[in-house]
Design a protein around this motif. Structure first.
Motif, mmCIF file in Angstrom:
data_model
loop_
_atom_site.group_PDB
_atom_site.id
_atom_site.type_symbol
_atom_site.label_atom_id
_atom_site.label_comp_id
_atom_site.label_asym_id
_atom_site.label_seq_id
_atom_site.Cartn_x
_atom_site.Cartn_y
_atom_site.Cartn_z
ATOM 1 N N PRO A 127 38.598 34.330 34.425
ATOM 2 C CA PRO A 127 38.280 33.366 35.480
ATOM 3 C C PRO A 127 39.019 32.057 35.243
ATOM 4 O O PRO A 127 39.435 31.745 34.120
ATOM 5 N N TRP A 172 35.590 27.296 40.777
ATOM 6 C CA TRP A 172 35.513 28.439 39.864
ATOM 7 C C TRP A 172 36.085 29.640 40.607
ATOM 8 O O TRP A 172 35.550 30.052 41.637
ATOM 9 N N ASN A 175 32.676 34.916 26.565
ATOM 10 C CA ASN A 175 33.571 34.856 27.713
ATOM 11 C C ASN A 175 34.652 33.800 27.521
ATOM 12 O O ASN A 175 34.410 32.725 26.984
ATOM 13 N N THR A 221 37.662 31.508 29.537
ATOM 14 C CA THR A 221 37.969 30.958 30.853
ATOM 15 C C THR A 221 39.238 30.121 30.756
ATOM 16 O O THR A 221 39.424 29.388 29.785
#
Length: 163
Positions: free
Chosen positions: A91, A81, A14, A16
Motif C-alpha cells: 500500500p 491511502w 505490514n 507501507t
C-alpha cells in the motif's frame, strides 16, 4: 515465552510505501501535472519518501529534481491511502502539499530521465489523463485549498481513462 527480537517482529508486520506530491497551480487555478515515462497516466510532481526523510522534505526534493524549481512546501492538503495493485505489492500513503501558484511555467526544467512533459490542467482535462481515484484526490485537494481544510481518502483503482 521469550520476547520476539525486534528484527523478527518488524519483519512480520505490514510494510507501507510513502509518497509526497506538490499541488501547484497557475494563476487561472489549473493544477500542474507531469507525465512520467514509466506510467501510463499523469501525476503530481513528487515521488517516494526516502529513508530518513520527512514527507515535506521529499516533496521539496522531488520538485527540485523533477521541475528544476525550488518552491516553498506549504501546508498538508491531505493524505490518501492507496491499496496495492499491479506491480506495486505494498500500500501507498500519499501526502499532498500545497506548493503555491507558479506564475511562469517557462521556468520549469523537466527531469528528462523520468518525465516526458508537463501541463497545467483543469479537472475536466485531468479526467482524461488520470485514473478516477486520482481525480478524486484532485477534487479533494482543490476543496481543501479553497476551504482551508485537510482531506483523508482511502481506495484507488488502476483503471485509466481511454483517450
Amino acid at each position: 515465552m521469550a520476547p520476539i527480537p525486534p528484527d523478527e517482529f518488524y519483519a512480520r508486520i505490514n510494510k507501507t510505501l510513502a509518497g509526497a506530491g506538490a499541488f501547484i497551480t497557475d494563476p487561472e487555478g489549473r493544477v500542474l501535472f507531469v507525465k512520467p515515462n514509466y506510467r501510463d497516466h499523469w501525476l503530481w510532481p513528487g515521488g517516494h519518501v526516502d529513508e530518513g526523510e520527512f514527507p515535506e522534505q521529499a516533496c521539496a526534493r522531488e520538485v527540485t529534481e523533477e521541475l528544476g524549481l525550488t518552491l516553498p512546501v506549504g501546508r498538508l492538503l491531505g493524505v490518501h491511502w492507496v491499496p496495492p495493485f499491479r506491480d506495486r505489492p505494498l500500500p501507498l500513503v500519499h501526502f499532498l502539499f500545497d506548493c503555491g501558484t507558479l506564475r511562469d511555467g517557462e521556468a520549469i526544467v523537466l527531469q528528462e530521465e523520468e518525465l516526458d512533459e508537463f501541463a497545467f490542467l483543469d479537472v475536466a482535462q485531468a479526467e482524461t489523463r488520470m485514473p478516477s481515484y486520482l481525480v478524486t484526490r484532485l477534487r479533494a485537494a482543490i476543496a481543501a485549498r479553497n476551504d482551508g481544510t485537510t482531506f483523508y481518502l482511502t481506495g484507488g483503482t488502476p483503471e485509466i481513462p481511454h483517450r
